[in-house]
Design a protein around this motif. Structure first.
Motif, mmCIF file in Angstrom:
data_model
loop_
_atom_site.group_PDB
_atom_site.id
_atom_site.type_symbol
_atom_site.label_atom_id
_atom_site.label_comp_id
_atom_site.label_asym_id
_atom_site.label_seq_id
_atom_site.Cartn_x
_atom_site.Cartn_y
_atom_site.Cartn_z
ATOM 1 N N ASN A 143 73.230 36.445 51.810
ATOM 2 C CA ASN A 143 71.964 36.947 52.355
ATOM 3 C C ASN A 143 71.298 35.907 53.266
ATOM 4 O OD1 ASN A 143 70.584 39.384 52.421
ATOM 5 N ND2 ASN A 143 69.076 38.757 50.917
ATOM 6 N N LYS A 144 72.112 35.293 54.105
ATOM 7 C CA LYS A 144 71.655 34.225 55.006
ATOM 8 C C LYS A 144 71.084 34.828 56.292
ATOM 9 C CE LYS A 144 73.559 30.382 57.761
ATOM 10 N NZ LYS A 144 72.656 29.310 57.322
ATOM 11 N N LYS A 145 69.924 34.353 56.703
ATOM 12 C CA LYS A 145 69.284 34.842 57.920
ATOM 13 C C LYS A 145 69.885 34.147 59.140
ATOM 14 C CE LYS A 145 64.745 35.101 60.188
ATOM 15 N NZ LYS A 145 63.295 34.781 60.041
ATOM 16 N N GLU A 152 67.640 39.675 64.463
ATOM 17 C CA GLU A 152 67.847 39.025 63.179
ATOM 18 C C GLU A 152 68.784 39.828 62.291
ATOM 19 O OE1 GLU A 152 64.082 38.362 61.323
ATOM 20 O OE2 GLU A 152 63.550 36.676 62.635
ATOM 21 N N TYR A 153 69.658 39.117 61.586
ATOM 22 C CA TYR A 153 70.568 39.722 60.620
ATOM 23 C C TYR A 153 70.532 38.880 59.346
ATOM 24 C CZ TYR A 153 72.633 41.811 64.860
ATOM 25 O OH TYR A 153 72.834 42.470 66.042
ATOM 26 N N TYR A 154 70.712 39.540 58.217
ATOM 27 C CA TYR A 154 70.917 38.842 56.954
ATOM 28 C C TYR A 154 72.368 39.082 56.557
ATOM 29 C CZ TYR A 154 65.939 37.945 56.549
ATOM 30 O OH TYR A 154 64.660 37.503 56.774
ATOM 31 N N THR A 156 76.099 38.206 54.460
ATOM 32 C CA THR A 156 76.811 37.680 53.292
ATOM 33 C C THR A 156 78.286 37.622 53.666
ATOM 34 O OG1 THR A 156 75.206 38.599 51.736
ATOM 35 C CG2 THR A 156 77.390 38.071 50.868
ATOM 36 N N VAL A 167 76.489 43.026 56.537
ATOM 37 C CA VAL A 167 75.082 43.152 56.902
ATOM 38 C C VAL A 167 74.549 44.406 56.213
ATOM 39 C CG1 VAL A 167 73.423 43.450 58.777
ATOM 40 C CG2 VAL A 167 75.492 42.072 59.148
#
Length: 276
Positions: A143-145, A152-154, A156, A167
């Motif tokens: 869950n890294k920004k 912006e994307y989060y 894994t 995403v």
């Protein structure tokens, strides 16, 4: 001019050209894949599957993407491969061992009237270790920004036979083509597949995938597995999940530290290709 006998197959819309090469006569698999997978001047496919001998399993599968790049594993591809070798009588077992670039995988064939109706694959273990993906990160990518092209994307990221980045969000929030920008991030020295995953419920998700080396596909087996593992890790879903992809439905289950995947595989047509 050389004539190549081939079988065209698909698993939930992810399509492949299956070629037998027990003698190892095709030295340039990269060039062969690029030519055959071209949808205008060739046969058209997301990749080619080479059927050849194995010293450590019942049979060996070699996967080459449409752009000529090598893939160590492919979930939809291995289901098609298992159906092919079973129905062609190369491996007459309900439980067969298939050698891949990601090790030996166990395929369980569901047989109906002598044909492989569906295939269950033990996809093996998943791995969030950045060095295994590989990714240039000192810690797990959970869950890294990130910001790519002013969006912006989060993300894994994990290794599920091949690199995958997930995403989470509503499907309409993302165009699958956005995956190409994430694929080529410096964070991933060997690039990454990108899956856009929507949580429908505790036992249902939707996934659309940008595949490294192929672009948008109607399904991605390893991507479906990676999406389930990542969503479960984040607490969004349970361990047995229906994965809805543009080309159909795959069932994925997390069993201890391994992943089981079941889905269809179909022969579309067979033919000859005249290779100049």
């Amino acid at each position: 001019m050389e004539i190549i006998n081939f079988t065209k197959m698909q698993g939930t819309g992810n399509d492949f050209i299956v070629i037998e090469d027990f003698q190892g006569k095709y030295a340039n698999l990269e060039g062969l894949a690029i030519k055959l997978c071209d949808r205008h001047f060739g046969i058209g496919a997301d990749g080619i599957l080479i059927v050849t001998k194995s010293n450590i399993a019942d049979i060996q599968m070699i996967i080459i993407n449409a752009d000529g790049s090598y893939a160590s594993m492919c979930g939809n591809g291995i289901r098609c491969f298992a159906k092919y070798v079973f129905e062609k009588k190369y491996v007459q077992k309900e439980n067969m061992k298939i050698e891949t670039g990601d090790g030996v995988k166990l395929a369980n064939i569901c047989i109906k009237d002598g044909f492989a109706e569906s295939v269950n694959i033990n996809m093996g273990k998943y791995n969030f270790n950045p060095s295994s993906i590989p990714a240039l990160s000192k810690s797990e990518i959970i869950n890294k920004k990130i910001e790519v092209s002013n969006k912006e994307y989060y993300i894994t990221s994990m290794f599920m036979g091949v690199p995958h980045t997930i995403v989470f969000g509503k499907q309409e929030e993302y165009q699958v083509e956005e995956g190409k920008f994430i694929e080529h991030l410096d964070l991933f020295p060997e690039k990454t597949n990108v899956n856009f995953c929507e949580i429908v419920g505790r036992n249902v998700i939707r996934v659309k995938t940008w595949e490294r080396g192929a672009g948008p596909t109607l399904a991605c087996g390893t991507g479906s597995c990676a999406s389930v593992v990542a969503a479960n890790r984040l607490g969004y879903i349970d361990k047995k999940v229906e994965v809805q992809v543009p080309g159909g439905v795959i069932t994925v289950e997390i069993a201890k530290n391994e992943v089981l995947m079941e889905g269809p595989a179909e022969i579309t047509f067979e033919g000859e290709f005249f290779l100049n």
